[in-house]
Motif scaffolding. Structure first.
Motif, PDB file in Angstrom:
ATOM      1  N   LEU A   1      -1.394  41.410   4.612  1.00  0.00           N
ATOM      2  CA  LEU A   1      -0.143  41.717   5.309  1.00  0.00           C
ATOM      3  C   LEU A   1      -0.259  41.395   6.797  1.00  0.00           C
ATOM      4  O   LEU A   1      -1.278  41.674   7.427  1.00  0.00           O
ATOM      5  CB  LEU A   1       0.208  43.194   5.145  1.00  0.00           C
ATOM      6  N   TRP A   2       0.795  40.797   7.354  1.00  0.00           N
ATOM      7  CA  TRP A   2       0.801  40.491   8.780  1.00  0.00           C
ATOM      8  C   TRP A   2       1.040  41.764   9.580  1.00  0.00           C
ATOM      9  O   TRP A   2       1.825  42.635   9.175  1.00  0.00           O
ATOM     10  CB  TRP A   2       1.885  39.465   9.093  1.00  0.00           C
ATOM     11  N   ALA A   3       0.385  41.851  10.704  1.00  0.00           N
ATOM     12  CA  ALA A   3       0.461  43.071  11.528  1.00  0.00           C
ATOM     13  C   ALA A   3       1.815  43.211  12.207  1.00  0.00           C
ATOM     14  O   ALA A   3       2.284  44.321  12.453  1.00  0.00           O
ATOM     15  CB  ALA A   3      -0.660  43.049  12.568  1.00  0.00           C
ATOM     16  N   ARG A   4       2.461  42.086  12.511  1.00  0.00           N
ATOM     17  CA  ARG A   4       3.718  42.140  13.256  1.00  0.00           C
ATOM     18  C   ARG A   4       4.838  41.494  12.455  1.00  0.00           C
ATOM     19  O   ARG A   4       4.619  40.543  11.717  1.00  0.00           O
ATOM     20  CB  ARG A   4       3.568  41.404  14.599  1.00  0.00           C
ATOM     21  N   PRO A   5       6.054  41.976  12.604  1.00  0.00           N
ATOM     22  CA  PRO A   5       7.202  41.349  11.929  1.00  0.00           C
ATOM     23  C   PRO A   5       7.481  39.969  12.514  1.00  0.00           C
ATOM     24  O   PRO A   5       7.156  39.696  13.678  1.00  0.00           O
ATOM     25  CB  PRO A   5       8.354  42.328  12.204  1.00  0.00           C
ATOM     26  N   VAL A   6       8.064  39.120  11.716  1.00  0.00           N
ATOM     27  CA  VAL A   6       8.363  37.748  12.139  1.00  0.00           C
ATOM     28  C   VAL A   6       9.848  37.497  11.942  1.00  0.00           C
ATOM     29  O   VAL A   6      10.425  37.879  10.916  1.00  0.00           O
ATOM     30  CB  VAL A   6       7.529  36.734  11.307  1.00  0.00           C
ATOM     31  N   ARG A   7      10.473  36.856  12.914  1.00  0.00           N
ATOM     32  CA  ARG A   7      11.918  36.663  12.873  1.00  0.00           C
ATOM     33  C   ARG A   7      12.353  35.628  11.846  1.00  0.00           C
ATOM     34  O   ARG A   7      13.462  35.689  11.327  1.00  0.00           O
ATOM     35  CB  ARG A   7      12.420  36.255  14.255  1.00  0.00           C
ATOM     36  N   GLY A   8      11.521  34.660  11.563  1.00  0.00           N
ATOM     37  CA  GLY A   8      11.929  33.631  10.613  1.00  0.00           C
ATOM     38  C   GLY A   8      10.799  32.681  10.299  1.00  0.00           C
ATOM     39  O   GLY A   8       9.708  32.769  10.863  1.00  0.00           O
ATOM     40  N   VAL A   9      11.069  31.761   9.376  1.00  0.00           N
ATOM     41  CA  VAL A   9      10.052  30.816   8.911  1.00  0.00           C
ATOM     42  C   VAL A   9       9.497  29.985  10.054  1.00  0.00           C
ATOM     43  O   VAL A   9       8.289  29.778  10.170  1.00  0.00           O
ATOM     44  CB  VAL A   9      10.648  29.910   7.811  1.00  0.00           C
ATOM     45  N   LYS A  10      10.373  29.501  10.935  1.00  0.00           N
ATOM     46  CA  LYS A  10       9.923  28.630  12.014  1.00  0.00           C
ATOM     47  C   LYS A  10       9.112  29.378  13.064  1.00  0.00           C
ATOM     48  O   LYS A  10       8.257  28.783  13.732  1.00  0.00           O
ATOM     49  CB  LYS A  10      11.124  27.938  12.666  1.00  0.00           C
ATOM     50  N   ALA A  11       9.365  30.658  13.210  1.00  0.00           N
ATOM     51  CA  ALA A  11       8.634  31.436  14.211  1.00  0.00           C
ATOM     52  C   ALA A  11       7.278  31.910  13.701  1.00  0.00           C
ATOM     53  O   ALA A  11       6.441  32.355  14.481  1.00  0.00           O
ATOM     54  CB  ALA A  11       9.470  32.643  14.629  1.00  0.00           C
ATOM     55  N   ALA A  12       7.056  31.807  12.406  1.00  0.00           N
ATOM     56  CA  ALA A  12       5.814  32.319  11.820  1.00  0.00           C
ATOM     57  C   ALA A  12       4.623  31.448  12.196  1.00  0.00           C
ATOM     58  O   ALA A  12       4.728  30.225  12.285  1.00  0.00           O
ATOM     59  CB  ALA A  12       5.952  32.381  10.297  1.00  0.00           C
ATOM     60  N   ARG A  13       3.481  32.105  12.407  1.00  0.00           N
ATOM     61  CA  ARG A  13       2.239  31.375  12.660  1.00  0.00           C
ATOM     62  C   ARG A  13       1.501  31.232  11.330  1.00  0.00           C
ATOM     63  O   ARG A  13       0.610  31.991  10.997  1.00  0.00           O
ATOM     64  CB  ARG A  13       1.389  32.110  13.697  1.00  0.00           C
ATOM     65  N   TRP A  14       1.920  30.231  10.578  1.00  0.00           N
ATOM     66  CA  TRP A  14       1.368  30.007   9.240  1.00  0.00           C
ATOM     67  C   TRP A  14      -0.086  29.554   9.307  1.00  0.00           C
ATOM     68  O   TRP A  14      -0.454  28.777  10.185  1.00  0.00           O
ATOM     69  CB  TRP A  14       2.176  28.952   8.499  1.00  0.00           C
ATOM     70  N   SER A  15      -0.874  30.010   8.370  1.00  0.00           N
ATOM     71  CA  SER A  15      -2.260  29.546   8.240  1.00  0.00           C
ATOM     72  C   SER A  15      -2.330  28.496   7.135  1.00  0.00           C
ATOM     73  O   SER A  15      -1.370  28.292   6.381  1.00  0.00           O
ATOM     74  CB  SER A  15      -3.179  30.718   7.890  1.00  0.00           C
ATOM     75  N   ALA A  16      -3.489  27.840   7.018  1.00  0.00           N
ATOM     76  CA  ALA A  16      -3.678  26.840   5.966  1.00  0.00           C
ATOM     77  C   ALA A  16      -3.541  27.474   4.585  1.00  0.00           C
ATOM     78  O   ALA A  16      -2.969  26.881   3.660  1.00  0.00           O
ATOM     79  CB  ALA A  16      -5.048  26.183   6.118  1.00  0.00           C
ATOM     80  N   ALA A  17      -4.051  28.694   4.419  1.00  0.00           N
ATOM     81  CA  ALA A  17      -3.938  29.385   3.132  1.00  0.00           C
ATOM     82  C   ALA A  17      -2.489  29.743   2.818  1.00  0.00           C
ATOM     83  O   ALA A  17      -2.072  29.722   1.659  1.00  0.00           O
ATOM     84  CB  ALA A  17      -4.804  30.641   3.135  1.00  0.00           C
ATOM     85  N   ASP A  18      -1.694  30.083   3.856  1.00  0.00           N
ATOM     86  CA  ASP A  18      -0.270  30.367   3.649  1.00  0.00           C
ATOM     87  C   ASP A  18       0.455  29.131   3.134  1.00  0.00           C
ATOM     88  O   ASP A  18       1.322  29.221   2.252  1.00  0.00           O
ATOM     89  CB  ASP A  18       0.385  30.821   4.956  1.00  0.00           C
ATOM     90  N   ALA A  19       0.109  27.966   3.678  1.00  0.00           N
ATOM     91  CA  ALA A  19       0.758  26.721   3.253  1.00  0.00           C
ATOM     92  C   ALA A  19       0.503  26.448   1.777  1.00  0.00           C
ATOM     93  O   ALA A  19       1.374  25.933   1.067  1.00  0.00           O
ATOM     94  CB  ALA A  19       0.257  25.554   4.108  1.00  0.00           C
ATOM     95  N   VAL A  20      -0.690  26.791   1.302  1.00  0.00           N
ATOM     96  CA  VAL A  20      -1.004  26.616  -0.118  1.00  0.00           C
ATOM     97  C   VAL A  20      -0.152  27.548  -0.966  1.00  0.00           C
ATOM     98  O   VAL A  20       0.333  27.179  -2.046  1.00  0.00           O
ATOM     99  CB  VAL A  20      -2.505  26.856  -0.383  1.00  0.00           C
TER     100      VAL A  20
END
Length: 680
Positions: A421-440
């Protein structure tokens, strides 16, 4: 004075010159093709022109590369051309169409790699050629028809002097093909059929990468039409590695093979973040596939209201219970979420048409399509089976604790859920700091919604470092095709490294894949691989150590030095030899060593940059050393390499990789004590 008629070497040189002239003529013929009056439209003309352009490129004569490297003389004269065939990288014919060089992949060429005195395969003579640059300078004969003769090069490793010289030849620049040095056990894998998946377990220097690339070249030769339609792909661990191997297939005349990393395949979002090891391990676990599936299909709800379609003066009503039957039937079919959603309006429309027919009307397909587009039907579909964006689905799982808990129940425990789980809320897909594992994960979700296109064949190199979810991502690209999986369990350096090839093939979707093991080492010198193999009991106790078949034991030394001056001195010493030199060090020590090299006036390159005659030293972080090779290697501070990893076992595996990058010599420099596992 000898003449070409009585000097065998002169005759072979004459054949080489004639073959090069014939290749030039083939290229000129291709360049001279006039297609102005043979195509029906500009599209066909463009396609044909591109095909001719590729043909011209494939017929390029590489001046510093041997056009042919061997000759076979069959014992029986069973061909119109006689029983003599020159074996090379590509087919070359003369003006009459008679072959002057036979492609190494052709069936008639196979005995060059497989024939022995025990089984000559009707070969009387096998001749190997030695070259300096592109000039033929020597030859060596093996009379396979004589059972009492000395051992040949297919028995117990390369006893051929020319073969040994080719294997040990200094290497500068990118990886080169091994078409002239393929061994019988390698050839068996190279020529295995397109229908089956093959997994090659091979220690350092066993040629597994080369085998995989040559298998692609062979399959393109044997199944060109099919693979031209379905496509082929080589997947490597990083861009440096892909740059290193990118010239192998073009040198064999194959220009259409794509190359990518796993990150390239799943690039649905911009990757700007990183995961710590525990989070990456959970995200890469195959259980996440079921979590995603549950979360996706939770969007499907059973209809609570009927659908009423108005056409003209008539109203057609599909009750909620009938809609529920339709939805449950689609769920039971286990088709992709998106395909089922596209089918739903047609199913509802069909139910309306049944009512129309019962009322005496005669609706056709156009009426059904019109009903499917009706506003009431669209609204029902949107309510019952809404569209889902894969990135938004993953984002919700990673940010909504209740949503994750609901769909991970019985799969992930509470600690594992908190880990991802991410520690902070994210406003949207573009604002998210995606990791390589998230992309998978997003790629998995995208495939649940819409099927991923499949290729005819995929080569996956350095596979031991992939997570189960990454294997699934690759497997989606070859569901209707086959794969060649290459790796070494002892070189797995990720926290989720592959534990067994059977498990990996299962995640790939190829549980019936055959596992082959290469244990003969052709690249790493005997003394070097023997030293590195001291680590095997600690990192992969079940694996067979690589047995070097090289005659040259190689240069090997362990030195206690004052850093970094002693490291720079070792580099300067090795650079006096011909060939490339790699300085491999723990990632954290790279800046200090770079500064020391610059201060000493020694130029260097980074991994993936092509070495030249002027700059032959590459400074390599240990994390990027995998898959690379250099004639000489200086390995700086082994203890720092081990300590640079999250745990000792991973660090020892990283050290094993670094120790086995040398082709001719290795110098280990250290000021701190060496790891205890290297003692002996």
């Amino acid at each position: 004075m000898s003449t070409p008629t009585d000097d065998p070497l002169a005759r072979e040189r004459a054949h080489l010159a004639a073959s090069r002239a014939a290749l030039r003529a083939m290229r000129q013929d291709a360049e001279a093709l006039d297609i102005r009056d043979v195509t029906a439209n500009w599209v066909n003309a463009e396609v044909l022109a591109r095909q001719i352009e590729d043909r011209v490129k494939a017929l390029a004569d590489l001046s510093d590369t041997p056009l042919f490297f061997g000759r076979l003389d069959y014992e029986e004269q069973r061909w119109e051309t006689g029983g003599r065939f020159y074996i090379g990288r590509r087919h070359v014919h003369d003006a009459h169409g008679d072959p002057m060089v036979i492609d190494w992949r052709a069936p008639v060429s196979q005995p060059f790699y497989r024939a022995s005195r025990k089984d000559s395969l009707d070969i009387g003579l096998r001749r190997r050629f030695g070259y300096t640059g592109g000039d033929l300078t020597a030859y060596e004969d093996e009379h396979l028809g004589d059972p009492a003769g000395p051992a040949d090069s297919s028995e117990g490793g390369p006893t051929s002097k020319l073969l040994q010289q080719e294997i040990e030849r200094p290497r500068v620049g990118p990886m080169r093909d091994i078409v002239a040095t393929i061994q019988p056990e390698q050839d068996e894998i190279v020529r295995s059929g397109l229908g089956g998946t093959v997994c090659v377990q091979g220690g350092p220097g066993t040629g597994k990468t080369a085998v995989g690339l040559h298998r692609v070249a062979y399959l393109l030769y044997a199944h060109r039409e099919r693979l031209a339609r379905t496509g082929t792909l080589v997947i490597g661990p990083n861009r440096s590695f892909l740059h290193y191997i990118e010239q192998v297939l073009p040198a064999l005349g194959e220009l259409a093979v794509q190359q990518a990393t796993v990150d390239d395949l799943v690039a649905h979002v911009e990757v700007r973040g990183t995961d710590d090891a525990p989070a990456a391990v959970v995200k890469g676990d195959a259980r996440m596939a079921e979590v995603l599936r549950r979360a996706l299909y939770s969007h499907v709800t059973m209809p609570a209201e009927p659908v009423v379609v108005v056409r003209g003066s008539r109203r057609w009503r599909v009750p909620a219970y009938e809609l529920e039957v339709i939805v449950r039937e689609l769920l039971a079919r286990d088709i992709r979420y998106g395909a089922a959603r596209e089918a739903l309006p047609q199913r509802i429309a069909h139910a309306v048409l049944v009512q129309m027919e019962r009322a005496g009307e005669a609706p056709d397909d156009r009426v059904q399509d019109a009903v499917a587009r009706n506003a009431a039907v669209k609204a029902a579909v949107k309510s019952v089976w809404p569209a889902v964006d894969p990135a938004k689905l993953v984002l919700r799982l990673l940010t909504d604790a209740e949503f994750l808990a609901e769909h991970a129940a019985g799969l992930l425990d509470e600690d594992e859920q908190r880990t991802i789980l991410w520690a902070r809320p994210v406003r949207g897909v573009k604002a998210a700091r995606w990791s390589a594992a998230d992309a998978v994960l997003i790629d998995e979700a995208a495939d649940l919604i819409q099927r991923t296109s499949s290729l005819g064949h995929v080569v996956l190199d350095e596979a031991q470092d992939l997570s189960p979810m990454q294997y699934r991502a690759v497997g989606r690209r070859c569901t209707t095709g086959s794969a060649t999986v290459l790796g070494d369990l002892a070189q797995g350096t990720t926290p989720w490294a592959t534990r067994s090839w059977a498990e990996a093939l299962g995640h790939l979707g190829k549980p019936d894949g055959a596992v082959e093991e290469l244990t003969a080492g052709f690249r790493v010198p005997t003394d070097v691989i023997t030293y590195a193999s001291r680590l095997l009991p600690h990192i992969a106790p079940g694996l067979t150590p690589v047995a070097s078949v090289r005659e040259n034991p190689g240069f090997f030394d362990i030195r206690t030095v004052a850093e970094p001056a002693g490291v720079v001195a070792a580099c300067a010493e090795l650079l006096r030899n011909e060939g490339s030199t790699g300085l491999i060090a723990a990632d954290a020590r790279i800046p200090e060593l770079a500064e020391a090299l610059t201060a000493a006036g020694i130029g260097y390159l980074g991994p993936g940059q092509e070495t030249t005659r002027e700059t032959r030293l590459t400074l390599v972080p240990a994390s990027l050393a995998k898959g690379l090779e250099y004639d000489y290697v200086v390995l700086d501070e082994p203890r720092a390499v081990v300590d640079g990893e999250p745990d000792e076992r991973t660090g020892l595996r990283r050290l094993y990789v670094a120790l086995t990058r040398a082709v001719s010599g290795l110098v280990v420099t250290h000021s701190a004590p060496l790891p205890a596992q290297l003692a002996g």
